[in-house]
Design a protein around this motif. Sequence first.
Motif: not given
Length: 467
Positions: A9-33
């Motif tokens: 997770l970086t300081a860029h709001p849109l990157q953060r939103v996309g990273a969380y989307a990646m988490v859920f598309l990858g069937k995880a619950s957190t960025v770390e997992s």
Amino acid sequence: MSEAHRLRLTAHPLQRVGAYAMVFLGKASTVESLTPDGFETAVETVTRDAVTAALVRDTKSDRGFWLKASMSFFPNSKMSHHSNAKKNDDTVRDAVREWRRCPEPATWPDAPCVLCGREAVGYYGKVDVPLAESDLYRNNTPRGHAGMALCWPCLCSFYALPYGCRLTGGPSTVLHSWDERFMARTLSRRVERNRQLIALGKADPHKVLSNEVMALQALRHHEDRLTAGVELLVFSNNNRGQTLEIQSLEQPLAEWLRRSARPPLRRGFPALLRAHATADRPGVLGLARNAFRAPEQIARACGRYLTAQLDRAVIRADTAELAELCFSFVIEVMRMNQNEIDEIKAAGAQVASWLNAENSAGRLRAFNATLKEPRRMRHWLMRRNIDALLDQDSGIDGPLITEHQFRLLFDPEVEQAWFHRQLLIVAALQRLHELGFKPADRAEVAAAMADEEKEHPEDMDYLKGDE
């Protein structure tokens, strides 16, 4: 874990939103997992959906919504290029997959990712990163320099960004916060909903009154205390011109709105909606707009609603609940001094006791009429103060108003004196409601009011939890 498969997770709001989307598309619950396999699953899902949309070719077809939405994120990309109409499926499919493939290490530039500092895999501009500067604008950079240096995980976050947004086919809307629990829970619901829409190939048929109302819905469904404010971003990256509008809720207001729609403050929330409703606008729309554009108007709307029928000596049935909500707002959001509020409420209680003893609709109307004229209110309180002290049956103990309370209401050096006077009325009405104040003509007037006031269907849907 390989850095090429690890999200940050970086300081860029849109990157953060996309990273969380990646988490859920990858069937995880957190960025770390998110595991390497989960990361690859997310990348493949995003790529496969892009290929499927590209093969539709026509944004006006029954299944063209995801393709249309992509133009506001990735204009002139291999996914939505106008030349796709003349190409066969295999050519389009290969082009989209090549676009979404990680570049070979031999081609990586000697530069760090501008967002996280890891090794970049290339330079990217408007085609890949919404709101990034296009290479066409960068005429002072070296040949071949296309914009932002990004690592593979950060680039993939931007590719996944649409899954975390409310999509319209035009400008897209996203909620961002530095509260990670809020981000995770809000975006998990949005990703799930968008995957359903992608499968259907259609726009969301559910009516949303406004982007601000969407934000209120997200706050309403969040169960934990908010530790940060919330930003509402409305943006477009299409070729007609990049646009970005940001509206913000500071943490105290965002948390108050979340709590006000939940027990125990929820008791006054229907009244809060009624206070913001007009004949042609549901209250939830008015509340949402005030929250983002003019928060101070929330307390004023409560005051106007509670006093609107006092010229007919009517105290609304929802007075106590809304007054409690109003006082919580001025303390928690407006940060008014608790001791000063207590003094104003105490003065309001004394005024209410005197009015209740008088049991006169005329007396109540006369008191309310002084609100717009401070000199009249000052004279009214001074006169009633003397009357109360001389009359042992006045219904109150001690003075109607103390010297300190008088100063809070009328001292020119007290910046919020005008607002204190409105709160005095609210406090008096709250206490009168508790005392069961009912002048002789109240029942007739209240019955007439019941026919005048109608609930907006949109407000009832909101209270039921519809999204």
